[in-house]
Enzyme design. Structure first.
Site, PDB file in Angstrom:
ATOM      1  N   ASP A  68     -32.323  22.710  12.839  1.00 39.77           N
ATOM      2  CA  ASP A  68     -33.150  21.971  11.895  1.00 39.77           C
ATOM      3  C   ASP A  68     -33.825  20.756  12.530  1.00 39.77           C
ATOM      4  O   ASP A  68     -33.513  20.375  13.656  1.00 39.77           O
ATOM      5  CB  ASP A  68     -32.325  21.539  10.669  1.00 39.77           C
ATOM      6  CG  ASP A  68     -30.921  21.053  11.055  1.00 39.77           C
ATOM      7  OD1 ASP A  68     -30.723  20.684  12.217  1.00 39.77           O
ATOM      8  OD2 ASP A  68     -30.037  21.047  10.189  1.00 39.77           O
ATOM      9  N   ASN A 137     -21.249  18.253   1.425  1.00 35.69           N
ATOM     10  CA  ASN A 137     -21.544  19.053   0.232  1.00 35.69           C
ATOM     11  C   ASN A 137     -21.509  20.549   0.546  1.00 35.69           C
ATOM     12  O   ASN A 137     -21.909  21.362  -0.264  1.00 35.69           O
ATOM     13  CB  ASN A 137     -22.925  18.666  -0.326  1.00 35.69           C
ATOM     14  CG  ASN A 137     -24.027  18.836   0.707  1.00 35.69           C
ATOM     15  OD1 ASN A 137     -23.777  19.333   1.814  1.00 35.69           O
ATOM     16  ND2 ASN A 137     -25.241  18.449   0.353  1.00 35.69           N
ATOM     17  N   HIS A 139     -23.152  21.956   3.092  1.00 36.46           N
ATOM     18  CA  HIS A 139     -24.371  22.486   3.715  1.00 36.46           C
ATOM     19  C   HIS A 139     -24.112  22.911   5.155  1.00 36.46           C
ATOM     20  O   HIS A 139     -23.247  22.380   5.839  1.00 36.46           O
ATOM     21  CB  HIS A 139     -25.560  21.520   3.588  1.00 36.46           C
ATOM     22  CG  HIS A 139     -25.546  20.313   4.491  1.00 36.46           C
ATOM     23  ND1 HIS A 139     -26.132  19.118   4.129  1.00 36.46           N
ATOM     24  CD2 HIS A 139     -25.060  20.115   5.738  1.00 36.46           C
ATOM     25  CE1 HIS A 139     -26.000  18.248   5.107  1.00 36.46           C
ATOM     26  NE2 HIS A 139     -25.343  18.828   6.105  1.00 36.46           N
TER      27      HIS A 139
HETATM   28  C1  F6R Z   1     -27.241  19.304  12.099  1.00 35.31           C
HETATM   29  C2  F6R Z   1     -26.986  20.050  10.873  1.00 35.31           C
HETATM   30  C3  F6R Z   1     -26.083  19.535   9.795  1.00 35.31           C
HETATM   31  C4  F6R Z   1     -24.820  18.864  10.333  1.00 35.31           C
HETATM   32  C5  F6R Z   1     -23.931  18.394   9.184  1.00 35.31           C
HETATM   33  C6  F6R Z   1     -22.691  17.677   9.687  1.00 35.31           C
HETATM   34  O1  F6R Z   1     -28.150  20.008  12.927  1.00 35.31           O
HETATM   35  O2  F6R Z   1     -27.541  21.088  10.721  1.00 35.31           O
HETATM   36  O3  F6R Z   1     -25.727  20.615   8.968  1.00 35.31           O
HETATM   37  O4  F6R Z   1     -24.122  19.773  11.140  1.00 35.31           O
HETATM   38  O5  F6R Z   1     -24.652  17.535   8.360  1.00 35.31           O
HETATM   39  O6  F6R Z   1     -23.066  16.494  10.323  1.00 35.31           O
HETATM   40  P1  F6R Z   1     -22.027  15.626  11.159  1.00 35.31           P
HETATM   41  O7  F6R Z   1     -21.650  16.447  12.353  1.00 35.31           O
HETATM   42  O8  F6R Z   1     -22.796  14.397  11.546  1.00 35.31           O
HETATM   43  O9  F6R Z   1     -20.864  15.353  10.268  1.00 35.31           O
END
Ligand code: F6R
Length: 242
Positions: A68, A137, A139
């Site tokens: 992303d 959440n 995602h």
């Molecule tokens: C990043 C991405 C997000 C993160 C997620 C967790 O490319 O796609 O889905 O993996 O928000 O973020 P962290 O690792 O900062 O807790």
């Protein structure tokens, strides 16, 4: 198949993640990697750089596709995911920059940029290993909980909770972009293997919900239960309910 690996220290967490990626590259130097940003993979990338420097792994023939990118940040913005990948990984290894791909969040027409990224992924063929972090959440990529999810890469409006979680990297919440371009759930599930990584107490409930709860678009990571080859690497705190 879901293979859960619980690690005992930050070092073991990073070594385990990097080890899985390195063994893939050792057996298939032309591997296509799906990569993630965020705080979770930073130590994994550091370990991969170490392995590269000691001559245990090469990325010369490999290629990468990131999950992303924020919409509206110039590529050289300190928080753009292109810049993150260059600084945290690509600039320190032997991957050819033309073989690294991050969706174009700075494009004048983000919808078209999403289509272009979909075409690029189609041309690349199947991703060998998709690395994922996990949002609070549920995602994965920026596929936020919803009544319906989108398969191919697309433009997404970020949840306030996601913007707040990422605000720590920006001078203020107002500067966190409101939209992003993300691989869809379909693109993610097409990977041959998925490596989901999560650490910290704050991920304990959501990862248990994703892996053991009902399969629902309201927790996008729960869709991973339908994939045939998922490796999950957690630390003790995140793996508490697994
Ligand atoms: C990043 C991405 C997000 C993160 C997620 C967790 O490319 O796609 O889905 O993996 O928000 O973020 P962290 O690792 O900062 O807790």
């Amino acid at each position: 198949m879901l293979n859960i690996i619980k690690t005992n220290s930050e070092q073991q967490f990073n070594e385990t993640g990097a080890g899985i990626i390195a063994s893939l590259l050792q057996s298939n130097p032309r591997a296509i990697l799906g990569l993630a940003t965020g705080s979770t993979p930073v130590g994994v990338y550091e370990k991969l750089i170490e392995l590269y420097k000691e001559g245990s792994v090469s990325f010369k023939q490999a290629s990468s596709y990131n999950l992303d990118e924020y919409i509206g940040l110039p590529v050289d913005h300190p928080e753009s995911y292109r810049r993150f990948m260059d600084e945290k990984l690509f600039n320190h290894i032997d991957i050819l920059s033309e073989n690294t791909h991050v969706p174009s969040g700075a494009a004048a027409n983000p919808e078209q940029a999403a289509k272009d990224y979909a075409n690029l992924l189609d041309e690349a063929g199947q991703i060998d290993l998709q690395l994922l972090g996990l949002g609070h959440n549920g995602h994965i990529g920026f596929n936020e909980p919803a009544e319906e999810l989108t398969g191919p890469p697309h433009v997404v409006k970020l949840e306030e909770r996601t913007r707040l979680a990422n605000a720590r990297f920006f001078p203020s919440i107002d500067e966190v972009p409101t939209h992003a371009l993300t691989m869809g759930i379909g693109s993610i599930l097409q990977a041959k293997q998925i490596l989901l990584m999560a650490k910290g107490e704050d991920k304990a409930k959501v990862i248990a919900k994703a892996l053991k709860g009902p399969i629902t678009t309201k927790c996008p990571a729960s869709l991973l239960q339908t994939h045939s080859n998922v490796v999950v690497v957690v630390d003790q705190a995140a793996g508490r309910y697994l």
